[in-house]
Design a protein around this motif. Structure first.
Motif, mmCIF file in Angstrom:
data_model
loop_
_atom_site.group_PDB
_atom_site.id
_atom_site.type_symbol
_atom_site.label_atom_id
_atom_site.label_comp_id
_atom_site.label_asym_id
_atom_site.label_seq_id
_atom_site.Cartn_x
_atom_site.Cartn_y
_atom_site.Cartn_z
ATOM 1 N N GLN A 1 5.321 17.677 -37.872
ATOM 2 C CA GLN A 1 6.359 16.923 -38.272
ATOM 3 C C GLN A 1 7.685 17.543 -38.518
ATOM 4 O O GLN A 1 8.795 17.117 -37.834
ATOM 5 C CB GLN A 1 5.982 15.904 -39.333
ATOM 6 C CG GLN A 1 4.964 14.948 -39.097
ATOM 7 C CD GLN A 1 4.559 14.075 -40.251
ATOM 8 O OE1 GLN A 1 4.938 14.439 -41.265
ATOM 9 N NE2 GLN A 1 3.408 13.222 -40.074
ATOM 10 N N ASP B 1 9.151 18.658 -35.193
ATOM 11 C CA ASP B 1 9.614 17.625 -34.220
ATOM 12 C C ASP B 1 10.954 17.189 -35.047
ATOM 13 O O ASP B 1 12.007 17.196 -34.156
ATOM 14 C CB ASP B 1 8.613 16.482 -34.629
ATOM 15 C CG ASP B 1 9.119 15.201 -33.799
ATOM 16 O OD1 ASP B 1 9.100 14.167 -33.944
ATOM 17 O OD2 ASP B 1 9.306 15.499 -32.477
ATOM 18 N N VAL B 2 11.219 17.164 -36.256
ATOM 19 C CA VAL B 2 12.588 16.994 -36.739
ATOM 20 C C VAL B 2 13.609 17.820 -36.243
ATOM 21 O O VAL B 2 14.435 17.828 -35.797
ATOM 22 C CB VAL B 2 12.672 16.904 -38.243
ATOM 23 C CG1 VAL B 2 13.902 17.137 -38.818
ATOM 24 C CG2 VAL B 2 11.643 15.675 -38.749
ATOM 25 N N TYR C 1 13.391 20.209 -33.521
ATOM 26 C CA TYR C 1 13.732 19.965 -32.188
ATOM 27 C C TYR C 1 14.429 18.828 -31.955
ATOM 28 O O TYR C 1 15.472 18.828 -30.852
ATOM 29 C CB TYR C 1 12.488 20.282 -31.246
ATOM 30 C CG TYR C 1 11.865 21.583 -31.444
ATOM 31 C CD1 TYR C 1 12.574 22.635 -30.820
ATOM 32 C CD2 TYR C 1 10.825 21.883 -31.992
ATOM 33 C CE1 TYR C 1 12.182 23.884 -30.802
ATOM 34 C CE2 TYR C 1 10.445 23.412 -32.127
ATOM 35 C CZ TYR C 1 11.154 24.401 -31.363
ATOM 36 O OH TYR C 1 10.606 25.503 -31.552
ATOM 37 N N ASN C 2 14.259 17.829 -32.570
ATOM 38 C CA ASN C 2 15.167 16.415 -32.229
ATOM 39 C C ASN C 2 16.588 16.513 -32.640
ATOM 40 O O ASN C 2 17.338 15.774 -32.123
ATOM 41 C CB ASN C 2 14.475 15.134 -32.848
ATOM 42 C CG ASN C 2 13.236 14.804 -31.924
ATOM 43 O OD1 ASN C 2 13.150 15.125 -30.591
ATOM 44 N ND2 ASN C 2 12.302 14.362 -32.562
ATOM 45 N N ASN C 3 16.882 17.448 -33.517
ATOM 46 C CA ASN C 3 18.245 17.539 -34.375
ATOM 47 C C ASN C 3 18.924 18.649 -33.348
ATOM 48 O O ASN C 3 20.146 18.924 -33.760
ATOM 49 C CB ASN C 3 17.986 17.801 -35.635
ATOM 50 C CG ASN C 3 17.604 16.710 -36.550
ATOM 51 O OD1 ASN C 3 18.134 15.341 -36.236
ATOM 52 N ND2 ASN C 3 17.123 16.761 -37.512
ATOM 53 N N ASN C 4 18.385 19.363 -32.625
ATOM 54 C CA ASN C 4 18.907 20.562 -31.915
ATOM 55 C C ASN C 4 19.350 20.006 -30.683
ATOM 56 O O ASN C 4 18.970 19.324 -29.771
ATOM 57 C CB ASN C 4 18.140 21.909 -31.989
ATOM 58 C CG ASN C 4 18.263 22.386 -33.384
ATOM 59 O OD1 ASN C 4 19.366 22.117 -33.997
ATOM 60 N ND2 ASN C 4 17.249 23.208 -33.717
#
Length: 115
Positions: free
Chosen positions: A106, A109-110, A112-115
């Motif tokens: 998790q 995931d956070v 990689y989703n914010n970059n």
């Protein structure tokens, strides 16, 4: 199919469920097997070759995998991507190892989703 091949397939299924955050109980639920049948599959102790092959086809269908997925060698399976899916029932609250893995995924995931 001989006992050695059944054992190898069973070991590959066990490897898959560990890598993907399943417990034996959640694996049985995900594949629509009773816990006793799932346990027999995971131990390679299904006596009938016809039933064992039928069960493996059902497992691969339920998990969205190629029919021959578990017949591959261990090194090939380890090199494949993890099919981790977020599911509240997959990882049980009391299982610290899988909770830790879940938390790490998790966080990743956070990130990689914010970059």
């Amino acid at each position: 199919m001989d006992k050695i091949e059944k054992k190898r397939i069973a070991e590959n299924i066990n490897l898959y469920i560990r890598l993907n955050g399943f417990t034996k109980r959640s694996f049985a639920k995900a594949t629509n097997f009773s816990q006793a049948t799932a346990e027999a599959i995971l131990n390679g102790k299904v006596r009938s070759n016809t039933k064992f092959n039928k069960y493996i086809v059902r497992v691969t269908e339920k998990l969205g995998l190629d029919t021959h997925y578990f017949k591959q060698d261990k090194e090939t399976l380890l090199s494949m991507p993890i099919h981790y899916q977020e599911d509240d029932e997959k990882i049980h609250i009391g299982d610290d190892k899988y909770n830790t893995i879940s938390a790490m995924l998790q966080i990743g995931d956070v990130y990689y989703n914010n970059n």
